[in-house]
Motif scaffolding. Structure first.
Motif, PDB file in Angstrom:
ATOM      1  N   ILE A  30      20.315 -32.866 -25.715  1.00  0.00           N
ATOM      2  CA  ILE A  30      21.202 -33.860 -26.337  1.00  0.00           C
ATOM      3  C   ILE A  30      22.663 -33.494 -26.092  1.00  0.00           C
ATOM      4  N   LEU A  31      22.988 -32.220 -26.253  1.00  0.00           N
ATOM      5  CA  LEU A  31      24.360 -31.785 -25.998  1.00  0.00           C
ATOM      6  C   LEU A  31      24.718 -31.914 -24.524  1.00  0.00           C
ATOM      7  N   GLU A  32      23.763 -31.618 -23.662  1.00  0.00           N
ATOM      8  CA  GLU A  32      24.012 -31.640 -22.219  1.00  0.00           C
ATOM      9  C   GLU A  32      24.306 -33.052 -21.713  1.00  0.00           C
ATOM     10  N   ILE A  33      23.668 -34.063 -22.307  1.00  0.00           N
ATOM     11  CA  ILE A  33      23.871 -35.431 -21.818  1.00  0.00           C
ATOM     12  C   ILE A  33      24.934 -36.176 -22.612  1.00  0.00           C
ATOM     13  N   GLY A  34      25.721 -35.444 -23.381  1.00  0.00           N
ATOM     14  CA  GLY A  34      26.891 -36.048 -24.007  1.00  0.00           C
ATOM     15  C   GLY A  34      26.834 -36.252 -25.502  1.00  0.00           C
ATOM     16  N   GLY A  35      25.752 -35.879 -26.143  1.00  0.00           N
ATOM     17  CA  GLY A  35      25.670 -36.005 -27.593  1.00  0.00           C
ATOM     18  C   GLY A  35      26.410 -34.877 -28.295  1.00  0.00           C
ATOM     19  N   ILE A  44      16.682 -33.937 -35.357  1.00  0.00           N
ATOM     20  CA  ILE A  44      15.906 -32.992 -36.176  1.00  0.00           C
ATOM     21  C   ILE A  44      15.525 -33.630 -37.506  1.00  0.00           C
ATOM     22  N   SER A  45      16.440 -34.424 -38.086  1.00  0.00           N
ATOM     23  CA  SER A  45      16.147 -35.088 -39.364  1.00  0.00           C
ATOM     24  C   SER A  45      14.994 -36.063 -39.228  1.00  0.00           C
ATOM     25  N   LEU A  46      14.988 -36.821 -38.125  1.00  0.00           N
ATOM     26  CA  LEU A  46      13.889 -37.763 -37.898  1.00  0.00           C
ATOM     27  C   LEU A  46      12.568 -37.019 -37.769  1.00  0.00           C
ATOM     28  N   SER A  47      12.595 -35.895 -37.063  1.00  0.00           N
ATOM     29  CA  SER A  47      11.380 -35.083 -36.938  1.00  0.00           C
ATOM     30  C   SER A  47      10.923 -34.572 -38.294  1.00  0.00           C
ATOM     31  N   ASN A  48      11.867 -34.132 -39.115  1.00  0.00           N
ATOM     32  CA  ASN A  48      11.508 -33.598 -40.430  1.00  0.00           C
ATOM     33  C   ASN A  48      10.968 -34.676 -41.369  1.00  0.00           C
ATOM     34  N   VAL A  49      11.543 -35.869 -41.305  1.00  0.00           N
ATOM     35  CA  VAL A  49      11.072 -36.920 -42.212  1.00  0.00           C
ATOM     36  C   VAL A  49       9.679 -37.384 -41.821  1.00  0.00           C
ATOM     37  N   VAL A  50       9.336 -37.256 -40.535  1.00  0.00           N
ATOM     38  CA  VAL A  50       7.993 -37.620 -40.068  1.00  0.00           C
ATOM     39  C   VAL A  50       6.938 -36.659 -40.611  1.00  0.00           C
ATOM     40  N   SER A  81       3.545 -37.382 -25.492  1.00  0.00           N
ATOM     41  CA  SER A  81       4.919 -37.355 -26.001  1.00  0.00           C
ATOM     42  C   SER A  81       5.808 -36.466 -25.144  1.00  0.00           C
ATOM     43  N   LEU A  82       5.272 -35.325 -24.712  1.00  0.00           N
ATOM     44  CA  LEU A  82       6.030 -34.446 -23.825  1.00  0.00           C
ATOM     45  C   LEU A  82       6.322 -35.125 -22.491  1.00  0.00           C
ATOM     46  N   LEU A  83       5.383 -35.896 -21.997  1.00  0.00           N
ATOM     47  CA  LEU A  83       5.603 -36.620 -20.746  1.00  0.00           C
ATOM     48  C   LEU A  83       6.684 -37.684 -20.909  1.00  0.00           C
ATOM     49  N   VAL A  84       6.741 -38.298 -22.076  1.00  0.00           N
ATOM     50  CA  VAL A  84       7.830 -39.244 -22.359  1.00  0.00           C
ATOM     51  C   VAL A  84       9.173 -38.515 -22.313  1.00  0.00           C
ATOM     52  N   LEU A  85       9.240 -37.342 -22.930  1.00  0.00           N
ATOM     53  CA  LEU A  85      10.479 -36.562 -22.912  1.00  0.00           C
ATOM     54  C   LEU A  85      10.867 -36.172 -21.483  1.00  0.00           C
ATOM     55  N   TRP A  86       9.878 -35.940 -20.649  1.00  0.00           N
ATOM     56  CA  TRP A  86      10.138 -35.586 -19.243  1.00  0.00           C
ATOM     57  C   TRP A  86      10.790 -36.745 -18.489  1.00  0.00           C
ATOM     58  N   ILE A  87      10.423 -37.966 -18.852  1.00  0.00           N
ATOM     59  CA  ILE A  87      10.868 -39.146 -18.107  1.00  0.00           C
ATOM     60  C   ILE A  87      12.221 -39.670 -18.581  1.00  0.00           C
ATOM     61  N   VAL A  88      12.444 -39.696 -19.906  1.00  0.00           N
ATOM     62  CA  VAL A  88      13.595 -40.432 -20.448  1.00  0.00           C
ATOM     63  C   VAL A  88      14.881 -39.613 -20.368  1.00  0.00           C
ATOM     64  N   ARG A  89      16.005 -40.330 -20.450  1.00  0.00           N
ATOM     65  CA  ARG A  89      17.321 -39.693 -20.476  1.00  0.00           C
ATOM     66  C   ARG A  89      18.188 -40.221 -21.621  1.00  0.00           C
ATOM     67  N   SER A  90      17.662 -41.125 -22.402  1.00  0.00           N
ATOM     68  CA  SER A  90      18.396 -41.745 -23.504  1.00  0.00           C
ATOM     69  C   SER A  90      18.191 -40.943 -24.793  1.00  0.00           C
ATOM     70  N   PRO A  92      18.406 -41.887 -28.051  1.00  0.00           N
ATOM     71  CA  PRO A  92      17.493 -42.511 -29.026  1.00  0.00           C
ATOM     72  C   PRO A  92      16.018 -42.387 -28.644  1.00  0.00           C
ATOM     73  N   VAL A  93      15.715 -42.518 -27.344  1.00  0.00           N
ATOM     74  CA  VAL A  93      14.321 -42.398 -26.917  1.00  0.00           C
ATOM     75  C   VAL A  93      13.861 -40.943 -27.002  1.00  0.00           C
ATOM     76  N   LEU A  94      14.770 -39.992 -26.719  1.00  0.00           N
ATOM     77  CA  LEU A  94      14.445 -38.579 -26.926  1.00  0.00           C
ATOM     78  C   LEU A  94      14.084 -38.330 -28.381  1.00  0.00           C
ATOM     79  N   ASP A  95      14.873 -38.915 -29.287  1.00  0.00           N
ATOM     80  CA  ASP A  95      14.597 -38.756 -30.715  1.00  0.00           C
ATOM     81  C   ASP A  95      13.205 -39.262 -31.064  1.00  0.00           C
ATOM     82  N   LEU A  96      12.862 -40.441 -30.551  1.00  0.00           N
ATOM     83  CA  LEU A  96      11.560 -41.031 -30.854  1.00  0.00           C
ATOM     84  C   LEU A  96      10.424 -40.219 -30.235  1.00  0.00           C
ATOM     85  N   GLY A  97      10.648 -39.734 -29.013  1.00  0.00           N
ATOM     86  CA  GLY A  97       9.623 -38.914 -28.371  1.00  0.00           C
ATOM     87  C   GLY A  97       9.377 -37.619 -29.122  1.00  0.00           C
ATOM     88  N   TYR A  98      10.454 -36.993 -29.596  1.00  0.00           N
ATOM     89  CA  TYR A  98      10.328 -35.758 -30.361  1.00  0.00           C
ATOM     90  C   TYR A  98       9.648 -36.016 -31.704  1.00  0.00           C
TER      91      TYR A  98
END
Length: 414
Positions: A30-35, A44-50, A81-90, A92-98
Protein backbone atom coordinates in the motif's frame (compact mmCIF):
# COMPACT_ATOMS: atom_id res chain seq x y z
CA UNK A 1 -3.24 -43.01 14.05
CA UNK A 2 -0.56 -40.85 15.67
CA UNK A 3 1.59 -40.96 12.51
CA UNK A 4 -1.41 -39.94 10.43
CA UNK A 5 -2.11 -37.10 12.86
CA UNK A 6 1.40 -35.82 12.33
CA UNK A 7 0.93 -35.78 8.56
CA UNK A 8 -2.27 -33.72 8.51
CA UNK A 9 -0.83 -31.24 11.00
CA UNK A 10 1.83 -30.34 8.43
CA UNK A 11 -0.92 -28.53 6.53
CA UNK A 12 -1.02 -26.01 9.40
CA UNK A 13 2.68 -25.30 8.89
CA UNK A 14 2.26 -24.81 5.14
CA UNK A 15 -0.76 -22.57 5.58
CA UNK A 16 1.03 -20.62 8.31
CA UNK A 17 3.79 -19.97 5.78
CA UNK A 18 1.23 -18.40 3.45
CA UNK A 19 -0.49 -16.31 6.13
CA UNK A 20 2.38 -15.25 8.40
CA UNK A 21 3.87 -12.33 6.42
CA UNK A 22 0.66 -11.16 4.77
CA UNK A 23 -0.24 -8.15 6.94
CA UNK A 24 3.29 -6.74 6.65
CA UNK A 25 3.37 -7.32 2.89
CA UNK A 26 -0.02 -5.62 2.46
CA UNK A 27 1.27 -2.66 4.46
CA UNK A 28 4.41 -2.33 2.39
CA UNK A 29 2.56 -2.67 -0.90
CA UNK A 30 0.00 0.00 0.00
CA UNK A 31 2.82 2.40 0.85
CA UNK A 32 4.75 1.42 -2.27
CA UNK A 33 1.87 2.23 -4.64
CA UNK A 34 1.20 5.62 -3.10
CA UNK A 35 -0.98 5.02 -0.05
CA UNK A 36 -0.31 6.40 3.41
CA UNK A 37 -0.79 5.33 7.03
CA UNK A 38 -4.51 6.03 6.87
CA UNK A 39 -4.93 3.63 3.93
CA UNK A 40 -2.84 1.02 5.75
CA UNK A 41 -4.95 1.37 8.88
CA UNK A 42 -8.15 1.04 6.87
CA UNK A 43 -6.90 -2.23 5.35
CA UNK A 44 -5.97 -3.69 8.74
CA UNK A 45 -9.20 -2.40 10.31
CA UNK A 46 -11.30 -4.07 7.63
CA UNK A 47 -9.44 -7.32 8.23
CA UNK A 48 -9.99 -7.03 11.98
CA UNK A 49 -13.70 -6.28 11.70
CA UNK A 50 -14.12 -9.36 9.50
CA UNK A 51 -12.74 -11.53 12.31
CA UNK A 52 -15.94 -11.29 14.36
CA UNK A 53 -18.44 -12.65 11.79
CA UNK A 54 -15.79 -15.06 10.47
CA UNK A 55 -15.14 -16.62 13.88
CA UNK A 56 -18.89 -16.93 14.48
CA UNK A 57 -19.58 -18.41 11.06
CA UNK A 58 -16.78 -20.99 11.00
CA UNK A 59 -17.32 -21.91 14.64
CA UNK A 60 -20.98 -22.70 14.08
CA UNK A 61 -20.11 -24.52 10.83
CA UNK A 62 -17.70 -26.72 12.81
CA UNK A 63 -20.67 -27.98 14.83
CA UNK A 64 -22.61 -29.00 11.72
CA UNK A 65 -20.20 -30.13 9.01
CA UNK A 66 -17.23 -32.41 8.63
CA UNK A 67 -14.02 -30.78 9.96
CA UNK A 68 -11.95 -31.96 7.00
CA UNK A 69 -14.26 -30.34 4.46
CA UNK A 70 -14.22 -27.03 6.33
CA UNK A 71 -10.41 -27.00 6.40
CA UNK A 72 -10.21 -27.74 2.67
CA UNK A 73 -12.80 -25.08 1.78
CA UNK A 74 -11.02 -22.48 3.90
CA UNK A 75 -7.59 -23.26 2.47
CA UNK A 76 -8.94 -23.27 -1.11
CA UNK A 77 -10.63 -19.89 -0.91
CA UNK A 78 -7.68 -18.41 0.98
CA UNK A 79 -5.52 -19.48 -1.96
CA UNK A 80 -7.89 -17.77 -4.38
CA UNK A 81 -7.68 -14.61 -2.27
CA UNK A 82 -3.89 -14.67 -2.55
CA UNK A 83 -4.20 -14.99 -6.31
CA UNK A 84 -6.43 -11.92 -6.34
CA UNK A 85 -3.74 -10.02 -4.42
CA UNK A 86 -1.19 -11.19 -7.00
CA UNK A 87 -3.24 -9.74 -9.86
CA UNK A 88 -4.63 -6.43 -8.55
CA UNK A 89 -2.89 -3.08 -8.10
CA UNK A 90 -5.75 -1.03 -6.63
CA UNK A 91 -5.68 -0.26 -2.89
CA UNK A 92 -9.46 -0.80 -2.38
CA UNK A 93 -9.28 -4.18 -4.13
CA UNK A 94 -6.18 -5.08 -2.08
CA UNK A 95 -8.21 -4.28 1.03
CA UNK A 96 -11.05 -6.54 -0.09
CA UNK A 97 -8.68 -9.34 -1.07
CA UNK A 98 -6.95 -9.19 2.31
CA UNK A 99 -10.31 -9.14 4.13
CA UNK A 100 -11.43 -12.17 2.10
CA UNK A 101 -8.24 -14.00 3.04
CA UNK A 102 -8.86 -13.17 6.70
CA UNK A 103 -12.42 -14.50 6.52
CA UNK A 104 -11.50 -17.84 4.93
CA UNK A 105 -8.23 -18.32 6.83
CA UNK A 106 -10.12 -18.51 10.14
CA UNK A 107 -11.92 -21.66 8.98
CA UNK A 108 -9.30 -24.18 10.11
CA UNK A 109 -8.69 -23.01 13.68
CA UNK A 110 -11.56 -24.69 15.49
CA UNK A 111 -11.76 -27.83 13.27
CA UNK A 112 -8.08 -28.64 13.78
CA UNK A 113 -8.39 -28.35 17.55
CA UNK A 114 -11.47 -30.56 17.56
CA UNK A 115 -9.82 -33.11 15.28
CA UNK A 116 -7.01 -33.53 17.80
CA UNK A 117 -9.56 -34.31 20.49
CA UNK A 118 -11.39 -36.74 18.19
CA UNK A 119 -8.43 -38.64 16.77
CA UNK A 120 -5.82 -38.58 19.56
CA UNK A 121 -5.77 -40.40 22.89
CA UNK A 122 -6.51 -38.02 25.75
CA UNK A 123 -3.13 -38.77 27.29
CA UNK A 124 -1.46 -37.28 24.20
CA UNK A 125 -3.64 -34.18 23.90
CA UNK A 126 -1.11 -31.84 25.52
CA UNK A 127 1.73 -32.89 23.21
CA UNK A 128 -0.55 -32.84 20.15
CA UNK A 129 -1.83 -29.34 20.87
CA UNK A 130 1.71 -28.18 21.50
CA UNK A 131 2.76 -29.69 18.17
CA UNK A 132 -0.08 -27.95 16.31
CA UNK A 133 0.83 -24.62 17.88
CA UNK A 134 4.51 -25.10 17.07
CA UNK A 135 3.79 -26.01 13.44
CA UNK A 136 1.58 -22.99 12.94
CA UNK A 137 4.20 -20.68 14.50
CA UNK A 138 7.09 -22.19 12.54
CA UNK A 139 5.02 -21.78 9.37
CA UNK A 140 4.53 -18.08 10.15
CA UNK A 141 8.27 -17.73 10.72
CA UNK A 142 9.11 -19.55 7.49
CA UNK A 143 6.78 -17.26 5.54
CA UNK A 144 8.44 -14.20 7.05
CA UNK A 145 11.93 -15.50 6.25
CA UNK A 146 10.97 -16.27 2.64
CA UNK A 147 9.40 -12.82 2.24
CA UNK A 148 12.40 -11.08 3.82
CA UNK A 149 14.75 -12.78 1.37
CA UNK A 150 12.49 -12.44 -1.67
CA UNK A 151 11.47 -8.81 -1.27
CA UNK A 152 14.93 -7.66 -2.29
CA UNK A 153 14.57 -8.93 -5.86
CA UNK A 154 10.85 -9.63 -6.38
CA UNK A 155 7.80 -7.39 -6.41
CA UNK A 156 5.47 -7.90 -3.46
CA UNK A 157 2.73 -9.05 -5.84
CA UNK A 158 5.04 -11.86 -6.97
CA UNK A 159 5.57 -12.91 -3.35
CA UNK A 160 1.80 -13.41 -3.05
CA UNK A 161 2.08 -15.95 -5.84
CA UNK A 162 4.80 -17.81 -3.93
CA UNK A 163 2.65 -17.78 -0.79
CA UNK A 164 -0.31 -19.12 -2.78
CA UNK A 165 1.82 -22.14 -3.68
CA UNK A 166 2.22 -22.90 0.03
CA UNK A 167 -1.51 -22.55 0.69
CA UNK A 168 -2.20 -24.78 -2.31
CA UNK A 169 0.18 -27.37 -0.87
CA UNK A 170 -1.63 -27.05 2.48
CA UNK A 171 -4.92 -27.75 0.70
CA UNK A 172 -3.54 -30.86 -1.00
CA UNK A 173 -2.02 -32.14 2.23
CA UNK A 174 -5.24 -31.52 4.17
CA UNK A 175 -7.25 -33.34 1.48
CA UNK A 176 -4.84 -36.28 1.49
CA UNK A 177 -4.31 -36.83 5.21
CA UNK A 178 -6.90 -35.05 7.34
CA UNK A 179 -9.14 -37.70 8.92
CA UNK A 180 -12.89 -37.51 8.82
CA UNK A 181 -14.70 -36.49 12.00
CA UNK A 182 -15.12 -39.61 14.10
CA UNK A 183 -16.85 -38.75 17.34
CA UNK A 184 -18.55 -35.41 16.78
CA UNK A 185 -16.89 -33.57 19.64
CA UNK A 186 -18.60 -30.23 20.32
CA UNK A 187 -16.76 -26.94 20.67
CA UNK A 188 -17.49 -26.81 24.40
CA UNK A 189 -15.00 -29.65 24.79
CA UNK A 190 -12.19 -27.18 24.06
CA UNK A 191 -12.96 -25.49 27.37
CA UNK A 192 -12.21 -28.64 29.35
CA UNK A 193 -8.52 -28.72 28.45
CA UNK A 194 -6.21 -25.79 29.15
CA UNK A 195 -3.89 -26.85 26.31
CA UNK A 196 -6.75 -26.94 23.78
CA UNK A 197 -8.19 -23.66 25.03
CA UNK A 198 -4.83 -21.88 24.94
CA UNK A 199 -3.87 -23.10 21.46
CA UNK A 200 -7.31 -22.19 20.07
CA UNK A 201 -7.01 -18.64 21.46
CA UNK A 202 -3.47 -18.35 20.11
CA UNK A 203 -4.59 -19.30 16.61
CA UNK A 204 -7.55 -16.88 16.78
CA UNK A 205 -8.39 -14.86 19.93
CA UNK A 206 -12.17 -15.16 19.46
CA UNK A 207 -14.38 -18.10 20.45
CA UNK A 208 -18.16 -17.77 20.08
CA UNK A 209 -20.16 -20.63 21.58
CA UNK A 210 -23.23 -18.38 21.69
CA UNK A 211 -23.93 -14.91 20.33
CA UNK A 212 -24.11 -12.59 23.37
CA UNK A 213 -27.02 -10.21 23.93
CA UNK A 214 -27.12 -6.87 25.72
CA UNK A 215 -28.05 -8.57 28.97
CA UNK A 216 -24.73 -10.44 28.85
CA UNK A 217 -22.83 -7.15 29.25
CA UNK A 218 -24.50 -6.19 32.54
CA UNK A 219 -21.39 -7.43 34.32
CA UNK A 220 -19.83 -4.05 33.46
CA UNK A 221 -22.31 -2.04 35.51
CA UNK A 222 -20.56 0.48 37.75
CA UNK A 223 -21.98 -0.96 40.99
CA UNK A 224 -20.40 -4.31 40.14
CA UNK A 225 -17.07 -2.93 38.93
CA UNK A 226 -16.47 -1.29 42.30
CA UNK A 227 -17.22 -4.34 44.46
CA UNK A 228 -14.70 -7.08 45.20
CA UNK A 229 -14.56 -9.98 44.46
CA UNK A 230 -17.48 -9.96 41.98
CA UNK A 231 -15.66 -7.37 39.85
CA UNK A 232 -12.92 -9.90 39.07
CA UNK A 233 -14.29 -11.15 35.73
CA UNK A 234 -15.39 -7.78 34.27
CA UNK A 235 -12.11 -6.14 35.30
CA UNK A 236 -10.14 -9.02 33.79
CA UNK A 237 -12.04 -8.55 30.54
CA UNK A 238 -11.48 -4.78 30.62
CA UNK A 239 -7.74 -5.27 31.13
CA UNK A 240 -7.56 -7.68 28.20
CA UNK A 241 -9.68 -5.37 26.03
CA UNK A 242 -7.24 -2.52 26.71
CA UNK A 243 -4.39 -4.87 25.73
CA UNK A 244 -5.96 -5.53 22.34
CA UNK A 245 -6.74 -1.84 21.74
CA UNK A 246 -3.08 -1.11 22.44
CA UNK A 247 -1.97 -3.93 20.14
CA UNK A 248 -4.16 -2.50 17.38
CA UNK A 249 -2.68 0.97 17.86
CA UNK A 250 0.87 -0.32 17.64
CA UNK A 251 0.86 -3.35 15.33
CA UNK A 252 -1.27 -1.73 12.64
CA UNK A 253 1.30 0.91 11.73
CA UNK A 254 4.64 -0.23 13.14
CA UNK A 255 5.84 -1.73 9.82
CA UNK A 256 4.61 1.40 8.02
CA UNK A 257 6.51 3.65 10.44
CA UNK A 258 9.74 1.76 9.85
CA UNK A 259 9.37 1.94 6.07
CA UNK A 260 8.51 5.64 6.06
CA UNK A 261 11.40 6.38 8.42
CA UNK A 262 13.73 5.13 5.69
CA UNK A 263 14.22 1.40 6.22
CA UNK A 264 14.28 -0.98 3.28
CA UNK A 265 11.43 -3.45 2.88
CA UNK A 266 13.76 -6.32 3.74
CA UNK A 267 14.82 -4.55 6.96
CA UNK A 268 11.18 -4.03 7.97
CA UNK A 269 10.40 -7.69 7.37
CA UNK A 270 13.63 -8.64 9.15
CA UNK A 271 12.56 -6.90 12.36
CA UNK A 272 9.12 -8.56 12.25
CA UNK A 273 10.82 -11.90 11.59
CA UNK A 274 13.14 -11.47 14.57
CA UNK A 275 10.09 -10.80 16.75
CA UNK A 276 8.54 -14.07 15.59
CA UNK A 277 11.79 -15.93 16.33
CA UNK A 278 11.79 -14.50 19.86
CA UNK A 279 8.14 -15.44 20.32
CA UNK A 280 8.69 -19.04 19.27
CA UNK A 281 11.83 -19.44 21.41
CA UNK A 282 10.24 -17.96 24.53
CA UNK A 283 6.73 -19.35 24.17
CA UNK A 284 7.69 -22.90 25.04
CA UNK A 285 9.65 -21.91 28.15
CA UNK A 286 7.21 -19.54 29.81
CA UNK A 287 4.79 -22.33 30.72
CA UNK A 288 7.31 -23.73 33.18
CA UNK A 289 8.15 -20.22 34.40
CA UNK A 290 4.60 -19.34 35.41
CA UNK A 291 4.00 -22.64 37.22
CA UNK A 292 3.58 -21.84 40.89
CA UNK A 293 3.53 -18.09 40.21
CA UNK A 294 0.61 -15.69 40.40
CA UNK A 295 -0.64 -15.27 36.82
CA UNK A 296 -1.83 -11.75 37.64
CA UNK A 297 1.66 -10.70 38.72
CA UNK A 298 3.21 -12.31 35.62
CA UNK A 299 0.72 -10.45 33.41
CA UNK A 300 1.51 -7.20 35.25
CA UNK A 301 5.24 -7.48 34.63
CA UNK A 302 4.83 -8.63 31.02
CA UNK A 303 2.58 -5.68 30.23
CA UNK A 304 5.04 -3.23 31.76
CA UNK A 305 7.79 -4.69 29.57
CA UNK A 306 5.65 -4.64 26.43
CA UNK A 307 4.43 -1.10 27.13
CA UNK A 308 7.98 0.14 27.68
CA UNK A 309 9.01 -1.48 24.41
CA UNK A 310 6.20 0.29 22.55
CA UNK A 311 7.25 3.65 23.97
CA UNK A 312 10.92 3.02 23.20
CA UNK A 313 10.12 2.09 19.60
CA UNK A 314 7.91 5.14 19.26
CA UNK A 315 10.68 7.42 20.46
CA UNK A 316 13.20 5.70 18.18
CA UNK A 317 11.60 7.05 15.00
CA UNK A 318 14.04 9.95 14.71
CA UNK A 319 15.92 8.44 11.81
CA UNK A 320 16.35 5.11 10.07
CA UNK A 321 19.40 4.08 12.12
CA UNK A 322 17.81 4.50 15.55
CA UNK A 323 14.55 2.93 14.42
CA UNK A 324 16.47 -0.07 13.05
CA UNK A 325 18.70 -0.58 16.09
CA UNK A 326 16.00 -0.08 18.72
CA UNK A 327 13.54 -2.11 16.65
CA UNK A 328 15.97 -5.03 16.62
CA UNK A 329 16.16 -4.84 20.43
CA UNK A 330 12.69 -3.86 21.63
CA UNK A 331 10.44 -5.53 19.06
CA UNK A 332 11.66 -9.05 19.99
CA UNK A 333 11.25 -8.14 23.67
CA UNK A 334 7.71 -6.87 23.14
CA UNK A 335 6.44 -9.34 20.54
CA UNK A 336 8.50 -12.23 21.93
CA UNK A 337 9.22 -12.42 25.64
CA UNK A 338 6.56 -10.00 26.89
CA UNK A 339 3.83 -11.40 24.66
CA UNK A 340 4.63 -15.02 25.54
CA UNK A 341 4.54 -14.30 29.26
CA UNK A 342 1.32 -12.30 28.98
CA UNK A 343 -0.33 -14.84 26.70
CA UNK A 344 0.42 -17.83 28.94
CA UNK A 345 -0.60 -16.06 32.14
CA UNK A 346 -3.72 -14.25 30.90
CA UNK A 347 -5.10 -17.27 29.03
CA UNK A 348 -4.75 -19.34 32.19
CA UNK A 349 -6.76 -16.68 34.03
CA UNK A 350 -9.44 -16.73 31.32
CA UNK A 351 -9.57 -20.54 31.37
CA UNK A 352 -10.16 -20.49 35.13
CA UNK A 353 -12.68 -17.67 34.87
CA UNK A 354 -14.90 -19.35 32.24
CA UNK A 355 -14.79 -22.74 33.88
CA UNK A 356 -18.16 -22.18 35.51
CA UNK A 357 -21.66 -22.82 34.23
CA UNK A 358 -22.01 -19.82 31.86
CA UNK A 359 -19.09 -20.64 29.59
CA UNK A 360 -20.84 -19.74 26.34
CA UNK A 361 -22.04 -16.37 27.60
CA UNK A 362 -18.71 -15.47 29.19
CA UNK A 363 -16.71 -16.36 26.07
CA UNK A 364 -19.20 -14.56 23.84
CA UNK A 365 -18.73 -11.36 25.83
CA UNK A 366 -14.96 -11.83 25.86
CA UNK A 367 -14.74 -12.46 22.11
CA UNK A 368 -17.00 -9.52 21.28
CA UNK A 369 -14.83 -7.20 23.35
CA UNK A 370 -11.61 -8.49 21.79
CA UNK A 371 -12.98 -8.12 18.26
CA UNK A 372 -14.17 -4.58 18.93
CA UNK A 373 -10.86 -3.73 20.59
CA UNK A 374 -8.78 -4.92 17.64
CA UNK A 375 -10.93 -2.98 15.20
CA UNK A 376 -10.97 0.15 17.36
CA UNK A 377 -7.23 0.14 17.92
CA UNK A 378 -6.39 -0.30 14.25
CA UNK A 379 -8.89 2.35 13.13
CA UNK A 380 -7.93 4.93 15.75
CA UNK A 381 -4.25 4.47 14.91
CA UNK A 382 -4.97 6.03 11.50
CA UNK A 383 -6.23 9.26 13.02
CA UNK A 384 -3.63 9.54 15.78
CA UNK A 385 -0.79 9.00 13.31
CA UNK A 386 -2.30 11.45 10.83
CA UNK A 387 -2.82 14.19 13.41
CA UNK A 388 0.11 13.66 15.77
CA UNK A 389 2.47 11.16 14.10
CA UNK A 390 3.60 7.61 14.69
CA UNK A 391 5.50 8.43 17.87
CA UNK A 392 2.42 9.68 19.69
CA UNK A 393 0.42 6.68 18.46
CA UNK A 394 2.96 4.22 19.85
CA UNK A 395 3.44 6.10 23.12
CA UNK A 396 -0.33 6.07 23.66
CA UNK A 397 -0.29 2.31 22.97
CA UNK A 398 2.45 1.86 25.58
CA UNK A 399 0.62 3.95 28.19
CA UNK A 400 -2.54 1.90 27.65
CA UNK A 401 -0.55 -1.23 28.49
CA UNK A 402 0.51 0.42 31.74
CA UNK A 403 -3.19 0.95 32.53
CA UNK A 404 -3.92 -2.69 31.71
CA UNK A 405 -1.01 -3.77 33.93
CA UNK A 406 -2.39 -1.77 36.86
CA UNK A 407 -5.78 -3.47 36.49
CA UNK A 408 -4.11 -6.89 36.61
CA UNK A 409 -2.28 -5.75 39.75
CA UNK A 410 -5.61 -4.68 41.31
CA UNK A 411 -7.50 -7.90 40.51
CA UNK A 412 -8.65 -9.88 43.49
CA UNK A 413 -9.92 -13.34 42.62
CA UNK A 414 -13.01 -14.46 44.42
Amino acid sequence: MQARTLKWMWSALLFGTASGPLSTLITLQILEIGGGPVQVAYAISLSNVVLIPASMFWGFMADRYDRKNLIIVGFTFSTLSLLVLWIVRSIPVLDLGYAAFTFFSTSYNTPMNLLIMETTDKGRWASSFSRLSMMSSVGNLLGLIISTLAVGFLRISQIYLILSMFSTSATVLAWSYTPKSLVGVERTSMLHSLESFAVRLKMLPLIFLHIPNLHSFKMFRLNRLTRKPINYLPLLYIAITIFYVSSGLFNTLYPASLYQTGLQKSEVLGIITLGMVAQILTFYFVGHYIEGRDEREVSFRALLLRGSGYIAMGLSLLNSMTSLLLGLVFYPLSAGLAFSLYYAASNTLIFKAVGGRRQGTSLGVYSTLVGIALFTGSLVSAYISKVAGYTVDFVVAGLLLYVSALIFKYLEEG
